[in-house]
Enzyme design. Sequence first.
Site, PDB file in Angstrom:
ATOM      1  CG  ASP A 212      38.115  75.681 -35.113  1.00  0.00           C
ATOM      2  OD1 ASP A 212      37.289  76.469 -35.453  1.00  0.00           O
ATOM      3  OD2 ASP A 212      39.385  75.681 -34.857  1.00  0.00           O
ATOM      4  CD  GLU A 248      35.875  78.149 -38.877  1.00  0.00           C
ATOM      5  OE1 GLU A 248      35.436  79.386 -38.642  1.00  0.00           O
ATOM      6  OE2 GLU A 248      36.929  77.621 -38.428  1.00  0.00           O
TER       7      GLU A 248
END
Length: 517
Positions: A212, A248
């Site tokens: 993330d 990401e």
Amino acid sequence: MRLLLLLSVLGVCWAQYNPHTVPGRTSIVHLFEWRWDDIALECERYLAPNGFGGVQISPPNENVVINNPSRPWWERYQPVSYKICTRSGNEDEFRDMVTRCNNVGVRIYVDAVVNHMCGNGVSSGTSSTCGSYFNPGLRDFPDVPYSAWDFNDGKCKSYSGDVENYNDIYQVRDCRLVGLLDLALEKDYVRSKIAEYMNHLIDIGVAGFRIDASKHMWPGDMKAFLDKLKNLNTSWFPEGARPFIYQEVIDLGGEAIKSSDYFGNGRVTEFKYGAKLGTVLRKWSGEKMAYLKNWGEGWAFMPSNRALVFVDNHDNQRGHGAGGSSILTFWDPRLYKMGVGFMLAHPYGFTRVMSSFRWPRYFVNGKDINDWVGPPNENGVIKRVTVNPDTTCGNDWVCEHRWRQIRNMVIFRNVVDGQPFTNWWDNGNNQVAFGRGNRGFIVFNNDDWELSVTLQTGLPAGTYCDVISGDKIDNQCTGIKIYVSGDGRAYFNIKNTAEDPFIAIHMDSKLHIKLDK
Ligand SMILES: *[C@@H]1O[C@H](CO)[C@@H](O)[C@H](O)[C@H]1NC(C)=O
């Protein structure tokens, strides 16, 4: 001996770009906010039998409990500790899930939130999913432990301490993303704590990680903690297998930070993919499906072997994180099925299917004021994913991965794995078709008129079952039948008013001729 030699020759195949799905399984599904016990069941009862390669799970480590608003989905992106303890389940349930899924050849990929801890403004206390104490004001997370030295407060040069200017790469990496306390990843201590958490999950048997907010970390700092990771657990993976890494990074072009900055660490999420595909299928900006002929690198996307692709994700399906209005979601089911169908038929990238929960979407001045709403729950406890007699899901779980058209295209992708992109046809507008070698063929009609055309499919002669309108069951077809002649050509007719205006056939949907007496 022979096998070992082969493995070392193919060494690169075991690197961080390889998802380690079992052979012949080529896609993963994001079971967003599912409980671990439901994921274990889904691996056994649905994902393995239908050829899904793996599951991306929601973050498994302890997070802040947010009560205002009430238990939003994004509270899971605010870590408090690295204990495996969330609304999805505890560590025992997590281990049980990983073991049961691996045992049926379905891999688990963890959403790793390691750029930051919880928000700067959260009150101190024990309002966390496992009851661990934390004090954001003092930067104190005793359960890790992290303290004030482990954060970037001194390094960030923006006025507010938050990321203010996305064209300043120092701000993006050293300041707080929307107030989230930014970890000092230049410190070996912090890198070691992150690696310890990830290695714990590797030992349990996960196959890799979605990382993330990677854009908000320096690629070199990420490499430093990734280099500390162990090889995958040899109970299920080959000796020397490295964890699959996909980062990401939201790069739609026009910013200082590029996806390519991260290729050394692993694959990267290609956000242009869903944004552009949505624009094409919605016929916005003068786009048409005919232009998809050179889809992929031809559209200035990253190299296919670095790309993790998806039509929508948990952020952009609700207007967060590069969530332009072109993004296709389950809320537009007809176009969505076409989009996911196109993605799964096309050879570009490693594919991830989204599986969502329904929320009370409510637009005020073009913005969904309920974009925060968390998973279906009763007094905060996540509801089970119930299964209806028709195999769809209950309790507001959308289960896009169980929609016939999507599930059958996951199988299509497995059947055509490794085959080239062939026999492209288009009408210069929004009727297109293409094949995958001599293993599969797909035709789309996104025009406002009927499609009626004979096309070269590349397939062997025979009768095939369209896996969009139906299924092949006991050598019978419940949908449209397509007749491929000896020269590989077949006639297709798709009305623009069809429920799903596309047709897909492949070698495993071929009906065998019965030699009845
Ligand atoms: C790998 O998984 C097996 C099965 O769960 C477990 O017994 C073993 O301890 C794990 N290996 C490591 C290094 O943790």
